[in-house]
Design an enzyme around this catalytic site. Structure first.
Site, PDB file in Angstrom:
ATOM      1  N   GLU A 288     -87.144 -93.998 -41.596  1.00 24.19           N
ATOM      2  CA  GLU A 288     -88.150 -94.823 -40.752  1.00 24.19           C
ATOM      3  C   GLU A 288     -89.199 -95.279 -41.606  1.00 24.19           C
ATOM      4  OE1 GLU A 288     -88.104 -92.915 -36.230  1.00 24.19           O
ATOM      5  OE2 GLU A 288     -89.992 -92.683 -37.382  1.00 24.19           O
ATOM      6  N   HIS A 309     -64.640 -81.902 -48.253  1.00 24.58           N
ATOM      7  CA  HIS A 309     -63.089 -82.223 -47.759  1.00 24.58           C
ATOM      8  C   HIS A 309     -63.373 -83.309 -46.594  1.00 24.58           C
ATOM      9  CE1 HIS A 309     -61.691 -78.499 -49.709  1.00 24.58           C
ATOM     10  NE2 HIS A 309     -62.833 -78.466 -50.128  1.00 24.58           N
ATOM     11  N   LYS A 423     -86.056 -99.071 -26.829  1.00 26.40           N
ATOM     12  CA  LYS A 423     -86.858 -98.677 -25.935  1.00 26.40           C
ATOM     13  C   LYS A 423     -86.981 -99.969 -24.827  1.00 26.40           C
ATOM     14  CE  LYS A 423     -89.623 -95.386 -28.575  1.00 26.40           C
ATOM     15  NZ  LYS A 423     -90.848 -95.385 -29.142  1.00 26.40           N
TER      16      LYS A 423
END
Ligand code: PA5
Length: 447
Positions: A288, A309, A423
Site C-alpha cells: 500500500e 514444495h 469500494k
C-alpha cells in the site's frame, strides 16, 4: 539487536552501485527526519516507541484487560481490516502457542479472534457459533470509522452482545479504537457510552501497530507490550542514524537497487510458520505504501520449508524477477533432539543427536545458497528469537525502511488512492444512497 545482512547480493550488484543507492537512501532519510516529504502530516509513527513508553496508554489497556478478566471474558472479538487488523494478528500468531485453540484456557487469558477483515457470510456465522459458547467482549477498530467490512461485522457483533447481556452491560464489553472526533464509529461510541481509544490523525493505518490499534489486542491476549515497545525503541534509535550503518538505510538502498536491476518482486521468507502473518503485515505495509503511480516492488511472502514444495520451483528456476529477504530467527524458544533408531529403516540416523532446528537452519542456508545460484539475490534480517521485544524491533525497522524506500522510489508512502476503486464499485452495486448514477452505469456495464 536486529541485524541486516546483504552478503547474498554480492554477485548481483557492485560496490559503486550500492554506494549510489546509500546516498539516495540517506537523502530520503533526511527528508523523513525533517518532515519535508510527501505525506509529511502522517509521520506520527516515528516516535511512538519512546512516546508510548513514557505515557499511560499501556496502563489504560491493562485496565480494560483486568476489567474484562473480572467479568470472566474468555473470547475477545477484535474487529478491523488492513492496518487496523494485521499488526495485532501478526503479533498474536507469532506469540501464541501454535495449537493455542486446542489448549484453550491453559494460559488463563481470553482467546482473541478477528472479524471485520472479510465479508464472508460463512465466516460471520461460524464466529457467532463460537461466541454463543463463550463469555464475550469486543474491540472495534477503525480509524476512519466508516470502513464497510468492520462496520458490517460490528453491527452483527454489537447486536449479538446486546442480545446476550443487555444494552447496559454491552457498553462495558465493547471498546472502540477510532479517530478523536470524526467518523460514524466515533459518534456511535459516544452515543452508546463505549470506552474509546484514539488513533492520532498523524498515524496512518498500516503504520499503526504501536498505537492502541495493536497495543490493546496484544495486551488483552496477555502479552508484554512494554517489551515490544522497548524493542521498537532500539530500532527508533538505530534507524534514525544518518549513516550507512543504519539498517533501514541499508535495506531500503539494496531493495531499490535490485528493483532497478529488474528484480520487480520481493519475497519475504521465513522458516518459522509462526511468522506467516509477519509476511501478511509486511505485504500490506509495502504494497500500500509503494505500489502507486505505475511503480513499486511487488511484495510476496512464503513460509519455508513448507512453500519450497510449492513455490520453490518457481523461485529457483522461473522468471528472474525475484529478490528475497529472509527473516532469520537465531534461536528457537523450544528444543527437540532427533533420537537414534536402532533399525534406521528411514535412513535418518545421520541426524541422530541433532536438534530439529539445526535441520531447519541448514535448510535455510542451503535454500539461500541455491537461490543465489539460481539468480535470486538474498537479503536477510536476523532476530535473536520470537518474542515481544524482537517483534517490536521488526515492526519499527520495517516501517522506517518503508518510508525511506518509498521516498527513494519517488512515491508518497502514506496515501492509498487505489484502495477506493473497489469500494466505489461495491457501493454502486449495493445501491448505496448517493451512488445512483454509478449504480446505473455499473449495471449497464455488467448486463
Ligand atoms: O493502511 C491503511 O490506511 C488501510 O489499510 C486501513 O488501515 C484500512 O483500510 C482500514 O481503515 P480504517 O481503520 O479506517 O477502517
Amino acid at each position: 539487536m536486529l541485524k541486516f545482512n546483504m552478503g547474498g547480493c554480492n554477485s548481483f550488484v557492485n560496490n559503486a552501485e550500492y554506494e549510489n543507492y546509500v546516498e539516495k537512501a540517506l537523502s530520503a532519510l533526511s527528508v523523513l527526519e525533517k518532515e519535508t516529504g510527501a505525506g509529511n502530516d502522517f509521520l506520527g509513527w516515528k516516535h511512538l516507541p519512546s512516546l508510548t513508553l513514557a505515557g499511560k496508554l499501556v496502563d489504560e489497556c491493562e485496565a480494560v484487560r483486568d476489567a474484562w478478566s473480572a467479568k470472566g471474558v474468555d473470547l475477545v472479538i477484535v474487529i478491523g481490516i488492513g492496518g487496523s487488523y494485521l499488526g495485532a494478528k501478526c503479533a498474536l500468531e507469532a506469540l501464541n502457542h501454535t495449537f493455542a485453540k486446542s489448549l484453550a484456557g491453559k494460559r488463563g487469558m481470553p482467546e482473541v479472534v478477528f472479524a471485520g477483515n472479510n465479508l464472508s457470510e460463512e465466516y460471520f456465522c461460524e464466529l457467532m457459533d463460537l461466541a454463543a459458547q463463550k463469555n464475550v467482549a469486543c474491540v472495534v477498530i477503525s480509524k476512519s470509522g466508516t470502513t464497510t467490512e468492520p462496520a458490517v461485522a460490528f453491527r452483527v457483533v454489537k447486536q449479538f452482545i446486546e442480545n446476550k447481556y443487555g444494552k447496559a452491560e454491552a457498553a462495558e464489553r465493547i471498546v472502540a479504537v477510532t479517530d478523536a472526533k470524526r467518523g460514524a464509529l466515533k459518534s456511535l461510541s459516544d452515543q452508546e457510552g463505549y470506552k474509546t481509544f484514539v488513533i492520532e490523525d498523524n498515524v496512518g493505518g498500516r503504520f499503526s501497530v504501536l498505537t492502541p490499534v495493536g497495543i490493546l489486542p496484544i495486551v488483552l491476549a496477555g502479552y508484554d507490550m512494554r517489551a515490544m515497545l522497548r524493542g521498537a525503541l532500539e530500532m527508533e534509535k538505530a534507524c534514525a542514524k544518518p549513516c550507512e550503518c543504519n539498517p533501514a538505510v541499508q535495506y531500503a538502498a539494496m531493495r531499490n537497487l535490485l528493483y532497478n536491476k529488474g528484480k520487480k518482486i520481493e519475497i519475504l521468507v521465513s522458516f518459522q510458520p509462526k511468522l506467516q502473518y509477519l509476511g501478511e503485515w509486511w505485504k500490506q505495509l509495502y504494497g500500500e505504501s509503494e505500489g502507486k503511480d505505475g511503480k513499486g516492488i511487488f511484495p510476496a511472502s512464503v513460509i519455508c520449508t513448507t512453500d519450497l514444495h510449492s513455490m520453490g520451483q518457481y523461485i529457483q528456476d522461473g522468471e528472474r524477477i525475484l529478490m528475497e529477504t529472509t527473516v532469520t530467527v537465531e534461536q528457537s524458544n523450544r528444543q527437540l533432539i532427533i533420537e537414534a533408531d536402532e533399525q534406521n529403516l528411514d535412513g535418518l540416523n545421520f541426524l541422530a543427536g541433532k536438534r530439529v532446528e539445526e535441520c531447519n537452519k541448514m535448510a535455510e542456508l542451503g535454500t539461500q545458497l541455491a537461490h543465489i545460484d539460481g539468480g535470486v539475490p538474498q537479503m536477510s534480517i536476523s532476530i535473536e528469537k520470537i518474542d515481544e521485544y524482537n517483534l517490536g524491533s521488526l515492526f519499527y525497522f520495517f516501517e522506517k525502511a518503508c518510508g525511506i524506500s518509498a521516498y527513494i522510489l519517488g512515491v508518497n508512502p502514506f496515501n492509498q488512492p487505489g484502495v477506493e476503486a473497489y469500494k466505489k464499485n461495491m457501493f454502486a452495486l449495493l445501491e448505496k444512497p448517493g451512488y445512483e448514477e454509478q449504480t446505473k452505469a455499473i449495471k449497464e456495464r455488467i448486463k
